[in-house]
Design a protein around this motif. Structure first.
Motif, PDB file in Angstrom:
ATOM      1  N   GLU A   1       0.836  -1.191   0.000  1.00  0.00           N
ATOM      2  CA  GLU A   1       0.000   0.000   0.000  1.00  0.00           C
ATOM      3  C   GLU A   1       0.873   1.243   0.000  1.00  0.00           C
ATOM      4  O   GLU A   1       1.862   1.294   0.731  1.00  0.00           O
ATOM      5  CB  GLU A   1      -0.714   0.053   1.344  1.00  0.00           C
ATOM      6  CG  GLU A   1      -2.070  -0.466   1.397  1.00  0.00           C
ATOM      7  CD  GLU A   1      -2.608  -0.280   2.814  1.00  0.00           C
ATOM      8  OE1 GLU A   1      -3.766  -0.566   2.959  1.00  0.00           O
ATOM      9  OE2 GLU A   1      -1.875   0.136   3.732  1.00  0.00           O
ATOM     10  N   CYS A   2       0.476   2.259  -0.754  1.00  0.00           N
ATOM     11  CA  CYS A   2       1.166   3.548  -0.625  1.00  0.00           C
ATOM     12  C   CYS A   2       0.430   4.363   0.441  1.00  0.00           C
ATOM     13  O   CYS A   2      -0.542   3.892   1.031  1.00  0.00           O
ATOM     14  CB  CYS A   2       1.188   4.288  -1.956  1.00  0.00           C
ATOM     15  SG  CYS A   2      -0.402   4.982  -2.434  1.00  0.00           S
ATOM     16  N   LYS A   3       0.879   5.601   0.674  1.00  0.00           N
ATOM     17  CA  LYS A   3       0.286   6.392   1.762  1.00  0.00           C
ATOM     18  C   LYS A   3      -1.182   6.745   1.509  1.00  0.00           C
ATOM     19  O   LYS A   3      -1.903   7.121   2.417  1.00  0.00           O
ATOM     20  CB  LYS A   3       1.115   7.652   2.006  1.00  0.00           C
ATOM     21  CG  LYS A   3       1.096   8.642   0.873  1.00  0.00           C
ATOM     22  CD  LYS A   3       1.948   9.869   1.203  1.00  0.00           C
ATOM     23  CE  LYS A   3       1.991  10.811   0.025  1.00  0.00           C
ATOM     24  NZ  LYS A   3       2.934  11.904   0.213  1.00  0.00           N
ATOM     25  N   HIS A   4      -1.626   6.608   0.253  1.00  0.00           N
ATOM     26  CA  HIS A   4      -3.024   6.921  -0.044  1.00  0.00           C
ATOM     27  C   HIS A   4      -3.963   5.764   0.292  1.00  0.00           C
ATOM     28  O   HIS A   4      -5.184   5.896   0.185  1.00  0.00           O
ATOM     29  CB  HIS A   4      -3.167   7.316  -1.520  1.00  0.00           C
ATOM     30  CG  HIS A   4      -2.316   8.499  -1.879  1.00  0.00           C
ATOM     31  ND1 HIS A   4      -2.621   9.779  -1.471  1.00  0.00           N
ATOM     32  CD2 HIS A   4      -1.145   8.583  -2.541  1.00  0.00           C
ATOM     33  CE1 HIS A   4      -1.682  10.616  -1.897  1.00  0.00           C
ATOM     34  NE2 HIS A   4      -0.761   9.909  -2.558  1.00  0.00           N
ATOM     35  N   GLN A   5      -3.389   4.629   0.666  1.00  0.00           N
ATOM     36  CA  GLN A   5      -4.170   3.446   1.069  1.00  0.00           C
ATOM     37  C   GLN A   5      -5.289   3.144   0.076  1.00  0.00           C
ATOM     38  O   GLN A   5      -6.446   2.956   0.446  1.00  0.00           O
ATOM     39  CB  GLN A   5      -4.712   3.619   2.488  1.00  0.00           C
ATOM     40  CG  GLN A   5      -3.582   3.709   3.505  1.00  0.00           C
ATOM     41  CD  GLN A   5      -4.057   3.700   4.956  1.00  0.00           C
ATOM     42  OE1 GLN A   5      -5.248   3.705   5.233  1.00  0.00           O
ATOM     43  NE2 GLN A   5      -3.107   3.687   5.872  1.00  0.00           N
ATOM     44  N   SER A   6      -4.913   3.098  -1.193  1.00  0.00           N
ATOM     45  CA  SER A   6      -5.909   2.895  -2.249  1.00  0.00           C
ATOM     46  C   SER A   6      -5.862   1.469  -2.777  1.00  0.00           C
ATOM     47  O   SER A   6      -6.240   1.206  -3.910  1.00  0.00           O
ATOM     48  CB  SER A   6      -5.616   3.871  -3.390  1.00  0.00           C
ATOM     49  OG  SER A   6      -4.287   3.658  -3.862  1.00  0.00           O
ATOM     50  N   GLY A   7      -5.370   0.533  -1.976  1.00  0.00           N
ATOM     51  CA  GLY A   7      -5.197  -0.858  -2.420  1.00  0.00           C
ATOM     52  C   GLY A   7      -3.708  -1.169  -2.499  1.00  0.00           C
ATOM     53  O   GLY A   7      -2.866  -0.300  -2.316  1.00  0.00           O
ATOM     54  N   MET A   8      -3.410  -2.445  -2.761  1.00  0.00           N
ATOM     55  CA  MET A   8      -2.007  -2.856  -2.843  1.00  0.00           C
ATOM     56  C   MET A   8      -1.479  -2.580  -4.242  1.00  0.00           C
ATOM     57  O   MET A   8      -2.031  -3.088  -5.228  1.00  0.00           O
ATOM     58  CB  MET A   8      -1.896  -4.364  -2.572  1.00  0.00           C
ATOM     59  CG  MET A   8      -2.489  -4.804  -1.262  1.00  0.00           C
ATOM     60  SD  MET A   8      -1.530  -4.202   0.120  1.00  0.00           S
ATOM     61  CE  MET A   8      -0.682  -5.684   0.556  1.00  0.00           C
ATOM     62  N   HIS A   9      -0.402  -1.801  -4.320  1.00  0.00           N
ATOM     63  CA  HIS A   9       0.253  -1.598  -5.619  1.00  0.00           C
ATOM     64  C   HIS A   9       1.069  -2.838  -5.953  1.00  0.00           C
ATOM     65  O   HIS A   9       1.928  -3.242  -5.162  1.00  0.00           O
ATOM     66  CB  HIS A   9       1.235  -0.416  -5.539  1.00  0.00           C
ATOM     67  CG  HIS A   9       0.583   0.920  -5.636  1.00  0.00           C
ATOM     68  ND1 HIS A   9       0.164   1.437  -6.832  1.00  0.00           N
ATOM     69  CD2 HIS A   9       0.299   1.853  -4.692  1.00  0.00           C
ATOM     70  CE1 HIS A   9      -0.349   2.648  -6.615  1.00  0.00           C
ATOM     71  NE2 HIS A   9      -0.292   2.919  -5.325  1.00  0.00           N
ATOM     72  N   PHE A  10       0.847  -3.409  -7.125  1.00  0.00           N
ATOM     73  CA  PHE A  10       1.700  -4.510  -7.600  1.00  0.00           C
ATOM     74  C   PHE A  10       3.056  -3.910  -7.979  1.00  0.00           C
ATOM     75  O   PHE A  10       3.129  -2.957  -8.752  1.00  0.00           O
ATOM     76  CB  PHE A  10       1.044  -5.180  -8.810  1.00  0.00           C
ATOM     77  CG  PHE A  10       1.882  -6.268  -9.413  1.00  0.00           C
ATOM     78  CD1 PHE A  10       2.087  -7.460  -8.731  1.00  0.00           C
ATOM     79  CD2 PHE A  10       2.489  -6.104 -10.658  1.00  0.00           C
ATOM     80  CE1 PHE A  10       2.865  -8.471  -9.285  1.00  0.00           C
ATOM     81  CE2 PHE A  10       3.259  -7.107 -11.215  1.00  0.00           C
ATOM     82  CZ  PHE A  10       3.456  -8.290 -10.521  1.00  0.00           C
TER      83      PHE A  10
ATOM     84  N   PRO B   1      -5.577   5.829 -12.140  1.00  0.00           N
ATOM     85  CA  PRO B   1      -4.331   6.345 -11.561  1.00  0.00           C
ATOM     86  C   PRO B   1      -4.450   6.567 -10.052  1.00  0.00           C
ATOM     87  O   PRO B   1      -5.514   6.914  -9.544  1.00  0.00           O
ATOM     88  CB  PRO B   1      -4.136   7.688 -12.278  1.00  0.00           C
ATOM     89  CG  PRO B   1      -5.075   7.700 -13.429  1.00  0.00           C
ATOM     90  CD  PRO B   1      -6.173   6.754 -13.119  1.00  0.00           C
ATOM     91  N   CYS B   2      -3.344   6.323  -9.343  1.00  0.00           N
ATOM     92  CA  CYS B   2      -3.285   6.641  -7.918  1.00  0.00           C
ATOM     93  C   CYS B   2      -2.558   7.976  -7.766  1.00  0.00           C
ATOM     94  O   CYS B   2      -1.669   8.295  -8.567  1.00  0.00           O
ATOM     95  CB  CYS B   2      -2.533   5.536  -7.168  1.00  0.00           C
ATOM     96  SG  CYS B   2      -2.371   5.854  -5.396  1.00  0.00           S
ATOM     97  N   ALA B   3      -2.909   8.730  -6.739  1.00  0.00           N
ATOM     98  CA  ALA B   3      -2.309  10.054  -6.530  1.00  0.00           C
ATOM     99  C   ALA B   3      -0.799   9.994  -6.345  1.00  0.00           C
ATOM    100  O   ALA B   3      -0.104  10.990  -6.534  1.00  0.00           O
ATOM    101  CB  ALA B   3      -2.970  10.720  -5.320  1.00  0.00           C
ATOM    102  N   CYS B   4      -0.261   8.832  -6.000  1.00  0.00           N
ATOM    103  CA  CYS B   4       1.188   8.713  -5.782  1.00  0.00           C
ATOM    104  C   CYS B   4       1.965   8.706  -7.092  1.00  0.00           C
ATOM    105  O   CYS B   4       3.179   8.913  -7.092  1.00  0.00           O
ATOM    106  CB  CYS B   4       1.517   7.458  -4.974  1.00  0.00           C
ATOM    107  SG  CYS B   4       1.334   5.917  -5.909  1.00  0.00           S
ATOM    108  N   GLY B   5       1.297   8.442  -8.228  1.00  0.00           N
ATOM    109  CA  GLY B   5       1.982   8.459  -9.516  1.00  0.00           C
ATOM    110  C   GLY B   5       2.306   7.091 -10.078  1.00  0.00           C
ATOM    111  O   GLY B   5       2.717   6.972 -11.232  1.00  0.00           O
TER     112      GLY B   5
HETATM  113 ZN    ZN Z   1      -0.427   4.966  -4.687  1.00  0.00          ZN
END
Ligand code: ZN
Length: 439
Positions: free
Chosen positions: A256-265, A321-325
């Motif tokens: 998970e990134c800090k946005h907690q939007s699911g697990m990034h593969f 897209p996730c806010a982390c990029g």
């Molecule tokens: Zn992210």
């Protein structure tokens, strides 16, 4: 934008760009499997597939799926790793075990290049979940046999974190060490161990939050997805908690990134993931909201490569897209599509328990069910309901219960509460359900 990682740009490639990067690696890997191992050569020949035809991700669909039990079987038939071993022993520098279907750990070999790949994917996932150089991490996974110890330790080192090899047990001494170490610290463990450690601290009159453990990195269990559980850990310790996902066969490759939007593969360039309908085996398109089982193929692996390995993890994916990029797909695990369950980071297969019960024949019939009465994480002793033979006198029951509990503990490293059931009461004419999820 915040730096995503320090060596590779694969995490921000477009889907097409990533496929273009991975396609030649896939082709090369399939040729390698075909030339190096009978196991894969037979598999491709039986599927009437020419290895040279596997030139893109879609072509993978022509190949059969594999399961952990296929690799366990291949290990029984041959020496060190199994018929799927593709590198000579001279090139294998590390071995780890994973919970096997036979009750014995399944062996996985790693060459130097495989170790490097594990470290790269692991460091990428650890960076995603917020670990940084300068973090002081106490690794409380088992350094004996399993991947969470030495393998994950090396991934933390690769990232540049300061990691202390603590291992399991000795919780009281661990609390003293946390108290002695100056500055903020990080804990790497299963989420259920964080709960257990907090209880031990409180029993000893130590407030967990006073130990200055600011980040909890958690793996091995799905506990953080249980509502309220994550909040409880964060509140008790005064820490932020971060979820990591991996399989011993492949490495820790999602977080998970800090946005907690699911697990990034995070396996780009090393592992290709497919989404599959577990009932039909059909591949599904990765798109927002799509559900299915993840299937993994390694594309730069030398010693123990995996071809279309079913994970039995049933997930929902997101590709927006996730806010982390990061541009790769993300997922939420919805459950397991088979009967395996995870206790304290170790995979338990019902068949392993079955093997143990057969040792106690003729007193037991060998028929059994495991009852999981509370929601994961399984940090409690499950009930093991075992059929007792008609011929066993009831005066022997208490001793038999203890004997069974001891044997399961010794052979499967699993603590259970045994209950005896009358002969004939468990096995059904159809497929007997081995794991009862009563939650
Ligand atoms: Zn992210």
């Amino acid at each position: 934008m915040e730096k995503l990682y320090w060596q590779e740009e694969l995490e921000t490639l477009s889907a097409d760009g990533l496929r273009a990067f991975e396609a030649p690696l896939l082709k090369q890997q399939i040729s390698y499997l075909y030339s190096q191992s009978d196991f894969y050569r037979d598999m491709l020949d039986q599927a009437h597939v020419n290895p040279n035809d596997i030139t893109c991700h879609e072509a993978l669909e022509q190949l059969p799926l594999t399961d952990k039990k296929d690799y366990a079987q291949a290990q029984l038939e041959n020496a060190l790793i199994g018929r799927h071993q593709c590198a000579p022993i001279e090139n294998i520098v590390r071995l780890v075990g994973t919970g096997g279907t036979s009750g014995k750990p399944m062996r996985i070999g790693w060459t130097r290049q495989d170790v490097h790949a594990y470290n790269e994917m692991g460091a990428r996932a650890l960076w995603t979940l917020g670990c940084r150089p300068g973090d002081l991490v106490l690794n409380c996974f088992n350094y004996s046999v399993y991947a969470g110890g030495v393998m994950d330790h090396m991934a933390f080192e690769h990232l540049g974190a300061s990691v202390l090899a603590y291992g399991i047990g000795k919780s009281q001494a661990l609390l003293e060490m946390f108290a002695d170490l100056p500055g903020p610290k990080c804990l790497y463990s299963t989420p259920s161990y964080a709960v257990r450690l907090a209880n031990i601290a409180e029993d000893a009159g130590i407030a967990p939050a006073s130990l200055n453990i600011k980040k909890g990195f958690f793996s091995g269990e799905a506990g953080l997805q249980v509502p309220g559980y994550r909040q409880k850990i964060e509140n008790t310790w005064g820490m932020s908690s971060h979820d990591l996902y991996g399989m011993a066969e492949l490495g820790c490759q999602s977080a998970e990134c800090k946005h907690q939007s699911g697990m990034h593969f995070c396996g780009q360039g090393y592992v290709i993931a497919e989404l599959m309908d577990p009932d039909t085996g059909a591949v599904k398109k990765m798109q927002d909201g799509e559900k299915g089982e993840l299937v993994y193929t390694s594309i730069r692996r030398e010693a123990s490569p995996l071809l279309r390995l079913r994970s039995h993890d049933f997930v929902e994916v997101q590709t927006s897209p996730c806010a982390c990029g990061r541009t790769g797909f993300r997922f939420q695990t919805l459950g397991r599509s088979d009967d395996m369950f995870v206790v304290k980071g170790v995979n338990i297969f019902p068949t392993a328990i079955q093997d143990i019960l057969y040792d106690l024949q003729p007193k037991l019939t060998g028929e059994y069910q495991v009852a999981l009465d509370y929601a994961p994480p399984f940090d409690y002793a499950p009930r093991l309901i075992a059929e007792v033979a008609h011929s066993t006198h009831s005066a022997q029951y208490n001793e038999l219960i203890k004997q069974t509990e001891d044997l399961v503990k010794r052979k499967a490293a699993l603590t259970v509460k045994v209950e005896l059931a009358a002969q004939g009461s468990i096995a059904s004419e159809h497929k007997t359900k081995r794991v009862l999820r009563n939650y």
